[in-house]
Motif scaffolding. Structure first.
Motif, PDB file in Angstrom:
ATOM      1  N   ARG A 103      -0.956   7.110   6.355  1.00  0.00           N
ATOM      2  CA  ARG A 103      -0.707   6.925   7.777  1.00  0.00           C
ATOM      3  C   ARG A 103      -1.961   7.332   8.537  1.00  0.00           C
ATOM      4  O   ARG A 103      -2.540   8.380   8.280  1.00  0.00           O
ATOM      5  N   GLU A 104      -2.351   6.460   9.427  1.00  0.00           N
ATOM      6  CA  GLU A 104      -3.451   6.776  10.330  1.00  0.00           C
ATOM      7  C   GLU A 104      -3.026   6.307  11.709  1.00  0.00           C
ATOM      8  O   GLU A 104      -2.780   5.116  11.915  1.00  0.00           O
ATOM      9  N   GLY A 105      -2.923   7.257  12.626  1.00  0.00           N
ATOM     10  CA  GLY A 105      -2.423   6.906  13.954  1.00  0.00           C
ATOM     11  C   GLY A 105      -1.014   6.357  13.816  1.00  0.00           C
ATOM     12  O   GLY A 105      -0.169   6.925  13.146  1.00  0.00           O
ATOM     13  N   GLY A 106      -0.775   5.214  14.398  1.00  0.00           N
ATOM     14  CA  GLY A 106       0.540   4.584  14.330  1.00  0.00           C
ATOM     15  C   GLY A 106       0.614   3.470  13.325  1.00  0.00           C
ATOM     16  O   GLY A 106       1.394   2.540  13.497  1.00  0.00           O
ATOM     17  N   THR A 107      -0.189   3.566  12.266  1.00  0.00           N
ATOM     18  CA  THR A 107      -0.229   2.489  11.280  1.00  0.00           C
ATOM     19  C   THR A 107      -0.062   3.041   9.867  1.00  0.00           C
ATOM     20  O   THR A 107      -0.606   4.097   9.533  1.00  0.00           O
ATOM     21  N   LEU A 108       0.684   2.293   9.037  1.00  0.00           N
ATOM     22  CA  LEU A 108       0.902   2.645   7.635  1.00  0.00           C
ATOM     23  C   LEU A 108       0.246   1.599   6.744  1.00  0.00           C
ATOM     24  O   LEU A 108       0.462   0.400   6.922  1.00  0.00           O
ATOM     25  N   ALA A 109      -0.558   2.063   5.792  1.00  0.00           N
ATOM     26  CA  ALA A 109      -1.189   1.174   4.815  1.00  0.00           C
ATOM     27  C   ALA A 109      -0.673   1.541   3.430  1.00  0.00           C
ATOM     28  O   ALA A 109      -0.551   2.728   3.094  1.00  0.00           O
ATOM     29  N   PHE A 110      -0.348   0.513   2.641  1.00  0.00           N
ATOM     30  CA  PHE A 110       0.179   0.711   1.293  1.00  0.00           C
ATOM     31  C   PHE A 110      -0.796   0.165   0.256  1.00  0.00           C
ATOM     32  O   PHE A 110      -1.440  -0.852   0.477  1.00  0.00           O
ATOM     33  N   ARG A 111      -0.869   0.858  -0.878  1.00  0.00           N
ATOM     34  CA  ARG A 111      -1.614   0.361  -2.034  1.00  0.00           C
ATOM     35  C   ARG A 111      -0.570  -0.071  -3.064  1.00  0.00           C
ATOM     36  O   ARG A 111       0.400   0.648  -3.311  1.00  0.00           O
ATOM     37  N   LEU A 112      -0.767  -1.253  -3.649  1.00  0.00           N
ATOM     38  CA  LEU A 112       0.183  -1.787  -4.626  1.00  0.00           C
ATOM     39  C   LEU A 112      -0.320  -1.568  -6.044  1.00  0.00           C
ATOM     40  O   LEU A 112      -1.493  -1.261  -6.268  1.00  0.00           O
ATOM     41  N   ASN A 113       0.556  -1.772  -6.998  1.00  0.00           N
ATOM     42  CA  ASN A 113       0.198  -1.616  -8.411  1.00  0.00           C
ATOM     43  C   ASN A 113      -0.852  -2.622  -8.875  1.00  0.00           C
ATOM     44  O   ASN A 113      -1.436  -2.458  -9.935  1.00  0.00           O
ATOM     45  N   THR A 114      -1.127  -3.632  -8.082  1.00  0.00           N
ATOM     46  CA  THR A 114      -2.158  -4.630  -8.399  1.00  0.00           C
ATOM     47  C   THR A 114      -3.454  -4.342  -7.639  1.00  0.00           C
ATOM     48  O   THR A 114      -4.354  -5.180  -7.630  1.00  0.00           O
ATOM     49  N   ASP A 115      -3.542  -3.188  -7.001  1.00  0.00           N
ATOM     50  CA  ASP A 115      -4.678  -2.775  -6.162  1.00  0.00           C
ATOM     51  C   ASP A 115      -4.748  -3.537  -4.847  1.00  0.00           C
ATOM     52  O   ASP A 115      -5.706  -3.386  -4.100  1.00  0.00           O
ATOM     53  N   ASP A 116      -3.753  -4.367  -4.537  1.00  0.00           N
ATOM     54  CA  ASP A 116      -3.680  -5.007  -3.229  1.00  0.00           C
ATOM     55  C   ASP A 116      -3.411  -3.925  -2.190  1.00  0.00           C
ATOM     56  O   ASP A 116      -2.778  -2.900  -2.484  1.00  0.00           O
ATOM     57  N   LEU A 117      -3.876  -4.170  -0.980  1.00  0.00           N
ATOM     58  CA  LEU A 117      -3.609  -3.286   0.150  1.00  0.00           C
ATOM     59  C   LEU A 117      -2.817  -4.067   1.187  1.00  0.00           C
ATOM     60  O   LEU A 117      -3.119  -5.236   1.447  1.00  0.00           O
ATOM     61  N   VAL A 118      -1.798  -3.444   1.761  1.00  0.00           N
ATOM     62  CA  VAL A 118      -0.937  -4.085   2.751  1.00  0.00           C
ATOM     63  C   VAL A 118      -0.783  -3.136   3.925  1.00  0.00           C
ATOM     64  O   VAL A 118      -0.479  -1.954   3.737  1.00  0.00           O
ATOM     65  N   ILE A 119      -0.988  -3.658   5.120  1.00  0.00           N
ATOM     66  CA  ILE A 119      -0.777  -2.879   6.334  1.00  0.00           C
ATOM     67  C   ILE A 119       0.562  -3.303   6.921  1.00  0.00           C
ATOM     68  O   ILE A 119       0.763  -4.468   7.269  1.00  0.00           O
ATOM     69  N   ALA A 120       1.492  -2.348   6.982  1.00  0.00           N
ATOM     70  CA  ALA A 120       2.840  -2.647   7.485  1.00  0.00           C
ATOM     71  C   ALA A 120       2.795  -2.960   8.975  1.00  0.00           C
ATOM     72  O   ALA A 120       1.964  -2.431   9.705  1.00  0.00           O
ATOM     73  N   GLY A 121       3.683  -3.848   9.394  1.00  0.00           N
ATOM     74  CA  GLY A 121       3.782  -4.234  10.792  1.00  0.00           C
ATOM     75  C   GLY A 121       4.691  -5.433  10.922  1.00  0.00           C
ATOM     76  O   GLY A 121       5.433  -5.765   9.989  1.00  0.00           O
ATOM     77  N   PRO A 122       4.638  -6.124  12.033  1.00  0.00           N
ATOM     78  CA  PRO A 122       5.522  -7.277  12.236  1.00  0.00           C
ATOM     79  C   PRO A 122       5.373  -8.355  11.146  1.00  0.00           C
ATOM     80  O   PRO A 122       6.372  -8.971  10.767  1.00  0.00           O
ATOM     81  N   ASP A 123       4.168  -8.574  10.639  1.00  0.00           N
ATOM     82  CA  ASP A 123       3.958  -9.581   9.582  1.00  0.00           C
ATOM     83  C   ASP A 123       4.268  -9.048   8.189  1.00  0.00           C
ATOM     84  O   ASP A 123       4.410  -9.825   7.242  1.00  0.00           O
ATOM     85  N   HIS A 124       4.333  -7.739   8.049  1.00  0.00           N
ATOM     86  CA  HIS A 124       4.610  -7.082   6.766  1.00  0.00           C
ATOM     87  C   HIS A 124       5.635  -5.969   7.003  1.00  0.00           C
ATOM     88  O   HIS A 124       5.313  -4.776   6.920  1.00  0.00           O
ATOM     89  N   PRO A 125       6.893  -6.368   7.298  1.00  0.00           N
ATOM     90  CA  PRO A 125       7.901  -5.362   7.639  1.00  0.00           C
ATOM     91  C   PRO A 125       8.336  -4.518   6.441  1.00  0.00           C
ATOM     92  O   PRO A 125       8.246  -4.943   5.289  1.00  0.00           O
ATOM     93  N   ILE A 126       8.811  -3.333   6.761  1.00  0.00           N
ATOM     94  CA  ILE A 126       9.422  -2.435   5.785  1.00  0.00           C
ATOM     95  C   ILE A 126      10.929  -2.609   5.935  1.00  0.00           C
ATOM     96  O   ILE A 126      11.449  -2.589   7.053  1.00  0.00           O
ATOM     97  N   THR A 127      11.626  -2.803   4.821  1.00  0.00           N
ATOM     98  CA  THR A 127      13.077  -2.966   4.878  1.00  0.00           C
ATOM     99  C   THR A 127      13.753  -1.959   3.959  1.00  0.00           C
ATOM    100  O   THR A 127      13.198  -1.556   2.934  1.00  0.00           O
ATOM    101  N   ALA A 128      14.951  -1.551   4.351  1.00  0.00           N
ATOM    102  CA  ALA A 128      15.762  -0.634   3.555  1.00  0.00           C
ATOM    103  C   ALA A 128      16.980  -1.398   3.056  1.00  0.00           C
ATOM    104  O   ALA A 128      17.655  -2.077   3.826  1.00  0.00           O
ATOM    105  N   GLU A 129      17.234  -1.312   1.758  1.00  0.00           N
ATOM    106  CA  GLU A 129      18.390  -1.978   1.146  1.00  0.00           C
ATOM    107  C   GLU A 129      19.185  -0.972   0.338  1.00  0.00           C
ATOM    108  O   GLU A 129      18.782   0.166   0.194  1.00  0.00           O
TER     109      GLU A 129
END
Length: 181
Positions: A103-129
């Motif tokens: 987390r930096e400021g109001g933004t969350l960045a994720f690292r994936l098992n494939t070394d991809d990086l994803v910045i959560a937001g409207p285009d990359h939502p977080i969902t709970a199931e």
């Protein structure tokens, strides 16, 4: 040319993460409409391991290459797409695993098992199931695919959510509840 993974997520600023995401050259799978379809005889296990004809694919470079060709349609079917073929692939849970969050400021960045990086937001939502007893958290990746947060990443996100009154997190101006509806 040997693969050079990005630095650890904690060592990167959000600007550096955004530059790495923008610099990643991914195939335009969303623009391809191959006529030939079939079965890849591949499976992505719930723990993120990839298999072909029952044997595990152990070369990370192969997994990264295949992962760059993944899409998921509206019915939840995952596909490996090339300009000439569209091959189904069995996915037990999610195509990716989120293994770290920053987390930096109001933004969350994720690292994936494939070394991809994803910045959560409207285009990359977080969902709970799931349910309140056994929830599962996911972040949208690309082309309909998503990543399930592993236990430690889930715990990191839960710590961030405890700072709010409603067990939610915010990233890029979007608010995401971590409790299944």
């Amino acid at each position: 040319m040997p693969y050079e993974p990005p630095p650890e997520l904690a060592a990167l600023s959000l600007d550096e993460v955004a530059r790495l995401v923008a610099a990643r050259k991914l195939p335009p799978v969303d623009q391809w409409s191959p006529a030939e379809t079939g079965d890849s005889e591949m499976r992505i296990a719930a723990d993120g391991r990839w298999f072909h004809q029952g044997g595990e694919i152990r070369r990370p470079a192969m997994v990264r290459a295949f992962a760059s060709l993944l899409t998921c349609d509206a019915d939840g079917q995952h596909w490996l797409v090339t300009p000439v073929q569209k091959l189904s692939i069995e996915v037990e849970d999610a195509a990716f695993i989120a293994i770290d969050v920053k987390r930096e400021g109001g933004t969350l960045a994720f690292r994936l098992n494939t070394d991809d990086l994803v910045i959560a937001g409207p285009d990359h939502p977080i969902t709970a199931e799931g349910d309140t007893e056994t929830p599962a958290l996911y972040v949208a990746v690309r082309h309909g695919t998503r990543a399930r947060l592993n236990r430690s990443t889930y715990a990191q996100l839960a710590e961030i959510a405890l700072e709010s009154d409603d067990l939610s997190v915010t990233s890029n101006g979007a608010r995401f509840a971590l409790v299944p509806a």
